[in-house]
Design a protein around this motif. Structure first.
Motif, PDB file in Angstrom:
ATOM      1  N   ARG A  63       0.849  -1.178   0.000  1.00  0.00           N
ATOM      2  CA  ARG A  63       0.000   0.000   0.000  1.00  0.00           C
ATOM      3  C   ARG A  63       0.892   1.236   0.000  1.00  0.00           C
ATOM      4  O   ARG A  63       1.738   1.391   0.862  1.00  0.00           O
ATOM      5  N   ASN A  65       3.454   2.121  -1.653  1.00  0.00           N
ATOM      6  CA  ASN A  65       4.843   1.702  -1.538  1.00  0.00           C
ATOM      7  C   ASN A  65       5.673   2.391  -2.621  1.00  0.00           C
ATOM      8  O   ASN A  65       5.431   2.188  -3.816  1.00  0.00           O
ATOM      9  N   ASP A  87       3.455   2.430   3.033  1.00  0.00           N
ATOM     10  CA  ASP A  87       2.620   3.255   3.902  1.00  0.00           C
ATOM     11  C   ASP A  87       1.209   2.680   3.919  1.00  0.00           C
ATOM     12  O   ASP A  87       0.788   2.009   2.983  1.00  0.00           O
ATOM     13  N   ASP A  88       0.493   2.941   4.950  1.00  0.00           N
ATOM     14  CA  ASP A  88      -0.921   2.594   5.010  1.00  0.00           C
ATOM     15  C   ASP A  88      -1.660   3.833   5.483  1.00  0.00           C
ATOM     16  O   ASP A  88      -2.150   3.894   6.597  1.00  0.00           O
ATOM     17  N   ARG A  90      -4.614   6.653   5.533  1.00  0.00           N
ATOM     18  CA  ARG A  90      -6.069   6.554   5.410  1.00  0.00           C
ATOM     19  C   ARG A  90      -6.533   7.220   4.115  1.00  0.00           C
ATOM     20  O   ARG A  90      -5.799   8.007   3.512  1.00  0.00           O
ATOM     21  N   ARG A 113      -3.386   9.369  -1.008  1.00  0.00           N
ATOM     22  CA  ARG A 113      -4.401   8.337  -1.239  1.00  0.00           C
ATOM     23  C   ARG A 113      -5.735   9.047  -1.407  1.00  0.00           C
ATOM     24  O   ARG A 113      -6.185   9.764  -0.510  1.00  0.00           O
TER      25      ARG A 113
END
Length: 185
Positions: A63, A65, A87-88, A90, A113
């Protein structure tokens, strides 16, 4: 300019470097000269030139990346990053990182994101309300919903104050996230 710009693989690094070298200064959305610099679509594992010391590449694994490295160490950095999830962050948000040399910011970077592509990501110096330095958003071809961004010292003339804010705008020029950057104590 809203949306993405497609270039042949041979031209992507030249276009990315030209975007940085233009030292873009943007008026904030809502003013007469507001505009974005577009989202650069790249292939997975493709090294995109940021400046003489940095390249960026996006990975399809995980995620959000991505890697930023020296051009000579790019392949090794990709191999190391392939082992990570990335990274994750939100939905409808950004992350931010800073590289500094001798107390001066030389690179601002992070991931975004968002369901659609951002219209622009801007580096806003402390105390400024009507302009900022354009960061270059990057996304993977055929993998919508996330990407990375960067702005080097060439973009902001090596004259970025210690405190600034990274502001990200959606396709409607509405702020979807911002991160204030302050120096380490």
């Amino acid at each position: 300019m809203t949306g993405s710009t497609r270039f042949s693989p041979a031209r992507r690094s030249l276009v990315a470097a030209a975007c940085v070298a233009s030292a873009a200064v943007l008026a904030m959305p809502g003013t007469a000269s507001a505009g974005g610099n577009g989202v650069l679509e790249v292939a997975a594992y493709e090294a995109v030139t940021i400046d003489e010391e940095h390249v960026i590449g996006l990975l399809p694994e995980g995620r959000q990346n991505y890697v930023i490295s020296h051009p000579d160490g790019f392949d090794e950095a990709v191999e190391q990053a392939r082992q990570l999830v990335g990274d994750d962050i939100r939905r409808n948000s950004i992350s931010a990182g800073v590289e500094s040399v001798d107390g001066e910011t030389t690179l601002v970077y992070g991931a975004w994101r968002l369901d659609e592509k951002p219209s622009e990501i801007v580096i806003v110096p402390e105390g400024v309300t009507d302009w900022g330095f354009a960061a270059q958003p990057v996304t993977l071809e055929d993998e919508p919903g996330w990407g990375a961004y960067y702005a080097s010292a060439e973009t902001f003339g090596g004259d970025l104050p210690e405190r600034f804010t990274v502001v990200a705008y959606d396709e409607n020029h509405e702020v979807f996230d911002e991160i204030e950057i302050t120096p380490w104590p």
